[in-house]
Scaffold this motif. Structure first.
Motif, short mmCIF file in Angstrom:
data_model
loop_
_atom_site.label_atom_id
_atom_site.label_comp_id
_atom_site.label_asym_id
_atom_site.label_seq_id
_atom_site.Cartn_x
_atom_site.Cartn_y
_atom_site.Cartn_z
N GLN A 5 0.86 -1.36 -0.20
CA GLN A 5 -0.01 0.13 -0.07
C GLN A 5 0.70 1.27 -0.47
O GLN A 5 1.85 1.55 0.93
N PHE A 6 -0.13 2.42 -0.58
CA PHE A 6 0.93 3.85 -0.91
C PHE A 6 0.31 4.46 -0.48
O PHE A 6 -0.76 4.16 -0.61
N ILE A 7 0.92 5.75 -0.63
CA ILE A 7 -0.15 7.21 -0.35
C ILE A 7 0.29 8.17 -1.67
O ILE A 7 1.51 8.38 -1.29
N TYR A 8 -0.17 9.29 -2.19
CA TYR A 8 0.46 10.03 -3.04
C TYR A 8 -0.13 11.44 -1.86
O TYR A 8 -1.57 10.88 -2.18
N VAL A 9 0.42 12.02 -2.00
CA VAL A 9 -0.22 13.67 -1.69
C VAL A 9 -0.42 14.88 -2.37
O VAL A 9 1.22 14.22 -3.11
N PHE A 95 2.72 3.12 3.06
CA PHE A 95 1.55 3.09 3.81
C PHE A 95 0.84 1.84 3.69
O PHE A 95 0.91 0.85 3.45
N ARG A 96 0.50 1.86 5.02
CA ARG A 96 -0.07 0.93 5.15
C ARG A 96 -1.68 1.28 6.39
O ARG A 96 -1.59 2.25 7.04
N VAL A 97 -2.94 0.88 5.49
CA VAL A 97 -3.92 0.94 6.84
C VAL A 97 -3.82 0.23 7.37
O VAL A 97 -4.60 -1.42 7.69
N ALA A 98 -4.10 0.97 8.58
CA ALA A 98 -4.58 -0.15 9.71
C ALA A 98 -5.69 -0.25 10.72
O ALA A 98 -6.77 -1.50 10.77
N LEU A 99 -6.13 1.15 10.34
CA LEU A 99 -8.22 0.59 10.97
C LEU A 99 -8.91 1.43 9.79
O LEU A 99 -9.30 2.37 9.11
#
Length: 103
Positions: A5-9, A95-99
């Protein structure tokens, strides 16, 4: 292989924080950006995407998504029409979605 998982801002270039600076071309690029994200959501690549509701220098958007590697994640981010079209800048982060209550 489990996808990472990743996130881009995303941030608008400063000149686009002023609505009167938007052109038909700017609107078209942002429209393609939104349509691209909808397709990636349908393909189960995008987990979620959204933006702040402010239009000032603190404004930003995020795209949380899955990719095979950081290299693939960067390719996806750079192919975003708003980034490729020069309307927004983007920063990539692992990134890692935790919840989540998203279904």
């Amino acid at each position: 292989m489990e996808l990472q998982q990743f996130i881009y801002v995303l941030r608008l270039l400063p000149e686009y924080l002023v609505e009167s600076n938007w052109t038909a071309e700017t609107n078209e690029v942002v429209g393609r950006h939104f349509e691209s994200l909808k397709i990636l959501l349908e393909q189960d690549t995008v987990i979620m995407a959204g933006r702040t509701t402010t239009m000032d220098d603190s404004s930003f958007g995020i795209v949380v998504f899955k990719a095979e590697s950081e290299v693939e994640a960067e390719k996806l981010m750079l192919s975003d029409p708003a980034v490729a079209g020069g309307v927004m800048t983007a920063e990539l982060h692992p990134f890692r979605v935790a919840l989540s209550n998203l279904r």
